[in-house]
Design an enzyme around this catalytic site. Structure first.
Site, PDB file in Angstrom:
ATOM      1  N   TRP A 313     -57.178  12.086  21.120  1.00 37.49           N
ATOM      2  CA  TRP A 313     -57.340  12.547  22.744  1.00 37.49           C
ATOM      3  C   TRP A 313     -57.693  13.640  22.992  1.00 37.49           C
ATOM      4  CZ3 TRP A 313     -54.989  15.741  26.343  1.00 37.49           C
ATOM      5  CH2 TRP A 313     -54.510  15.143  27.393  1.00 37.49           C
ATOM      6  N   HIS A 314     -57.561  15.197  22.831  1.00 37.02           N
ATOM      7  CA  HIS A 314     -57.900  15.767  22.833  1.00 37.02           C
ATOM      8  C   HIS A 314     -59.319  16.951  22.618  1.00 37.02           C
ATOM      9  CE1 HIS A 314     -53.536  17.317  22.798  1.00 37.02           C
ATOM     10  NE2 HIS A 314     -53.470  17.963  23.913  1.00 37.02           N
ATOM     11  N   GLY A 315     -60.126  16.166  21.719  1.00 36.81           N
ATOM     12  CA  GLY A 315     -61.173  16.425  21.837  1.00 36.81           C
ATOM     13  C   GLY A 315     -62.258  15.169  20.480  1.00 36.81           C
ATOM     14  N   PHE A 470     -60.755  18.133  28.190  1.00 34.52           N
ATOM     15  CA  PHE A 470     -60.179  16.916  27.752  1.00 34.52           C
ATOM     16  C   PHE A 470     -60.611  15.542  28.540  1.00 34.52           C
ATOM     17  CE2 PHE A 470     -57.803  20.077  25.389  1.00 34.52           C
ATOM     18  CZ  PHE A 470     -58.749  20.457  24.791  1.00 34.52           C
TER      19      PHE A 470
END
Lengths: 470, 389
Positions: A313-315, A470
């Protein structure tokens, strides 16, 4: 529109004045939120409008038949996957079909999570649909939490939206002083601390550390940079919502003082952790996949997968996936340790947790897995230099060679930890009571004035909030 | 009711004053401790009005310079980016170096500037020899000439190095005198030093009582510096809110495009464009006049003529010869600075003389760059100073 800009301060001031002076409070916040998001550009606004309208329609369908949840989630997460992960996913399965990456629509990771949580809650009978499109739009678009959270649930925010439009929301004046104090605290964290640390971290990770000490310095500073950056943003988000009488959930609770990894994740990005717990981990852990004797293995797998998804989800990078998976495994190990082995003294637990968090931050910051492992090698091998000097670097990043410089750096690093401890002391109920007791024109102008001075401080380089990416 | 409104206004004002005082105190503490090397601080305001050049350093001002690289700057008692010294130099020899921000070197400590390095080298063999830094950010040829006329005379310089950033002669700003001294055509059509800025409202404000109060505030209040810096950068300058990636290192590379030399060759060999030719003529004429009236050697250090490109060698050689001929014909000395730098550090080493941290390889001179430039200045000043009768 960045929260650490004068534009946002003017915007916030104008919206607040209109909110206080005019009777249509819900509409004012909705108009302000639409204006706020429109500044991100036409493409982002059109996408947000499509997602709002489709989710508005889906909520009624889901209420009638919960099977409508699946196409709704497919649409929401499909948009997220297309805009954020299409290159990553295509490359991962061997198709190099997308030649160009695209700019991720502003806040999509956050509002997709918020809307999906809402739809799942409706399907579970834990939320009620919004019959008014305006109310639903404000629930999704409220400018304070639109860009990077906190990810709010219907039960936290929905009733407040209704009270706003029904003119029943009482804006307690004592929340204003507290809101301004939080905005100031957030700005101090962002402008004074995160933006000061950022250039040093960038230089170390770009050039490659010149030795073990420089490598530890880089990752130590990055750990604090991302904390000050994101918790600073969250403080401003929560504080600015308070100005309108809206209470958003807390996102950070001095996580670096946690004495276990499980506890760390209960104090770091709390709203995301709760989302993952309720909508990913619990379903994965509860589903009947294995017999009872393999239950622990299933939980271990579920936690690792959940946290790997958290990383993703962060990257869109395997560094984030590995970072998340490591967190998941550590959480499970910590839980099993506490179940079967006597808990270590608090100080040892804290040191082990903090050391783990700092060390794994290398994966969060590194551009690739290869770079991350080389960086870790430099941290732990005590060798003299970094083998992977950045392509554009002329030399690796070196620590100052004089004793005084080294002493100041060590003192500065420890001071960051001390500040964190101090924040835990200051962010107490007593402090809130103290602000309430002295709340008034003087105190509010003190906080607002100091915040404006910080915003006026010229920026030496562009340092956008990290979580905005993000 | 009026009493209530008055009380409310008083509280509001008191809150703002308290916030201002608290922020000022915070930055005073940061500026006075090692925290200043990391935490944000308002940048120092170094410049004030000057009738000869439009602006100059203000004497004894001290504070942090933040652009490119943080350094603690103290302007000398004579209002120069230099160490404190007396106007009289009691028979010892004194040279001045005149240039723009590269000579001013605000990014490094005062003892590490190229001029300070040159002084340290020369005074080792000849104690008491002085080299004075007359560098001033943004100084164009007209400002350099005006500065040599005024400061050179005041300091009784025995020799001078004048930097000539060759692109300046082709830049229209050289003829703009609205803020600084510029070259403007007089009645006979020749370019002369012109001081149009003296009539501007900004200059009149800075030299008025209100302007002096403003500068006093800049020297004594951190929040005044914040306002000044914000005024310079633009009140709403932080609008670039796109989630941009962190600043990337600028590639330490250079261009070998023929056009870089062609324009200069046309100017110095063929005398085109005529405007730039007339400007170059005026610049050389004014320097020659100073040399003649003061009887001091003046070295014109031509700079920014790329010396790392074998493909440009022939054209460059022709250009240098044309420049040298014109400058030496006027009784001035000529220095091919770029060539000297390449001879000292090699083509690949030039980039390492520039920039700091994220911008290493590009930008102003770093400590090493100032050292190399300082050695070159010492080399060229030694015969100019000590070979005099």
């Amino acid at each position: 529109m960045r929260y650490d800009s004068l534009y946002f301060a003017f915007f916030l001031g104008l919206v607040w004045l209109a909110f206080v002076l005019l009777p249509w409070r819900g509409w004012i916040l909705l108009a302000a939120s639409i204006g706020f998001y429109a500044a991100a550009g036409v493409r982002d606004s059109v996408l947000a409008a499509i997602i709002v309208l489709s989710n508005y329609g889906f909520q009624f369908l889901i209420e009638r038949d919960r099977r409508w949840l699946y196409p709704a989630l497919l649409l929401d997460f499909g948009c997220l996957a297309y805009f954020k992960y299409r290159v990553f996913l295509a490359t991962a399965i061997g198709f190099d079909v997308f030649t160009h990456d695209i700019v991720i629509p502003l806040g999509i990771s956050f509002y997709v999570f918020q809307l999906s949580a809402f739809l799942i809650d409706i399907s579970r009978g834990r939320a009620l649909p919004f019959h008014s499109l305006a109310r639903f739009a404000l629930f999704k678009l409220f400018f304070s939490q639109l860009v990077a959270g906190p990810i709010t649930r219907w039960r936290q925010f929905g009733p407040q939206v209704h009270r706003l439009f029904d003119r029943k929301l009482v804006v307690r004046s004592r929340l204003i002083g507290l809101g301004l104090a939080l905005c100031l605290l957030g700005l101090v964290k962002k402008v004074m601390l995160a933006d000061s640390i950022g250039p040093i971290v960038d230089a170390i990770f770009r050039d490659g550390p010149g030795g073990a000490a420089a490598a530890w310095l880089g990752v130590w500073l990055f750990t604090f940079q991302i904390y000050f950056d994101f918790s600073g943003y969250s403080d401003i988000a929560i504080g600015s919502a308070y100005l309108f009488g809206i209470r958003l959930p807390r996102n950070f609770a001095t996580p670096f003082l946690a004495s276990s990894v499980a506890q760390f994740w209960q104090r770091w990005h709390i709203t995301l952790t709760r989302y993952l717990r309720d909508y990913v981990f619990v379903p994965l852990a509860d589903v009947r996949m294995a017999s009872r004797r393999y239950r622990v293995s299933q939980h271990f797998f579920a936690m690792t997968l959940t946290m790997a998804l958290c990383g993703l989800w962060h990257g869109a990078n395997f560094t984030f996936v590995l970072w998340g998976a490591l967190q998941g495994m550590a959480i499970m190990l910590a839980i099993m340790w506490s179940r079967y082995v006597r808990a270590p003294p608090a100080l040892i637990g804290w040191a082990a947790t903090f050391g783990f968090v700092v060390t794994t931050s290398v994966f969060f910051r590194s551009p690739s897995l290869g770079y991350a492992f080389e960086y870790l090698g430099t941290m732990f091998s005590l060798r003299g230099g970094f083998p992977h000097v950045g392509e554009q670097a002329l030399s690796s990043w070196q620590l100052p060679s004089d004793g005084m410089g080294e002493l100041l750096i060590v003192t500065g690093c420890l001071a960051l930890l001390a500040l964190h401890w101090l924040e835990a002391r200051v962010s107490s109920l007593q402090a809130v009571v103290l602000i309430w007791r002295f709340d008034g024109t003087f105190l509010r102008m003190l906080f607002a004035g100091a915040a404006i001075w910080l915003l006026l401080l010229p920026k030496m380089q562009d340092n956008p909030f990290i979580y905005f990416r993000f | 009711m009026w009493r209530k409104i008055g009380l409310g206004a008083a509280k509001l004002l008191a809150g703002i004053v308290a916030a201002t005082a608290a922020v000022d105190l915070l930055f005073v503490v940061i500026s006075g401790t090692p925290l200043r090397w990391v935490l944000p601080v308002p940048p120092v305001a170094l410049y004030g009005p000057d009738p000869d050049t439009g602006y100059r350093h203000r004497a004894n001002v001290s504070g942090l310079w933040l652009t490119e690289h943080r350094s603690l700057i103290t302007i000398s008692n004579l209002g120069l980016r230099d160490r404190n010294r007396n106007v009289d130099h009691d028979g010892a020899l004194r040279a001045v170096v005149i240039g723009d921000s590269f000579i001013e070197a605000l990014q490094v400590d005062g003892s590490e500037t190229a001029v300070a390095v040159a002084e340290q080298i020369l005074s080792r063999d000849h104690p008491g020899t002085e080299v004075v830094n007359l560098g001033l950010a943004g100084a164009r040829p007209a400002v350099e000439v005006a500065r040599l006329q005024s400061e050179g005379r005041r300091l009784s310089a025995n020799a001078a190095v004048v930097m000539l950033y060759v692109d300046n002669l082709l830049s229209p700003t050289t003829t703009d005198d609205s803020e600084f001294t510029g070259y403007r055509r007089d009645g006979s059509g020749e370019y002369r030093l012109s001081y149009g800025f003296r009539g501007s409202s900004g200059y009149r404000f800075r030299t008025s009582l209100a302007g002096r109060i403003y500068y006093w505030l800049l020297d004594h209040s951190q929040v005044a510096r914040i306002i000044n810096a914000r005024k310079n950068s633009g009140v709403l300058a932080d609008w670039s809110d796109a989630a941009a990636a962190p600043a990337q290192r600028t590639q330490p590379s250079w261009s070998c495009a023929s056009s870089l030399v062609d324009g200069q060759l046309a100017l110095w060999r063929d005398g085109t464009p005529s405007e730039a030719h007339a400007l170059a003529t005026a610049f050389i004429r004014d320097l020659a006049a100073i040399r003649q009236s003061r009887d001091i050697p003046i070295i014109v250090a031509a700079w920014n003529i790329e010396a790392r490109c074998p493909s440009l060698a022939a054209k460059r050689s022709a250009l240098i010869e044309a420049m040298r001929a014109r400058i030496e014909r006027a009784g001035l000395q000529f220095l091919d600075l770029d060539q000297r730098i390449v001879e000292k550090v090699g083509p690949a080493g030039v980039a390492k003389l520039h920039g700091f941290g994220a911008s290493f390889g590009t930008g102003h001179l770093n400590v090493e760059g100032n050292r190399v430039y300082g050695e070159i200045f010492a080399d060229v000043l030694r015969p100019a100073l000590f070979a005099q009768p």
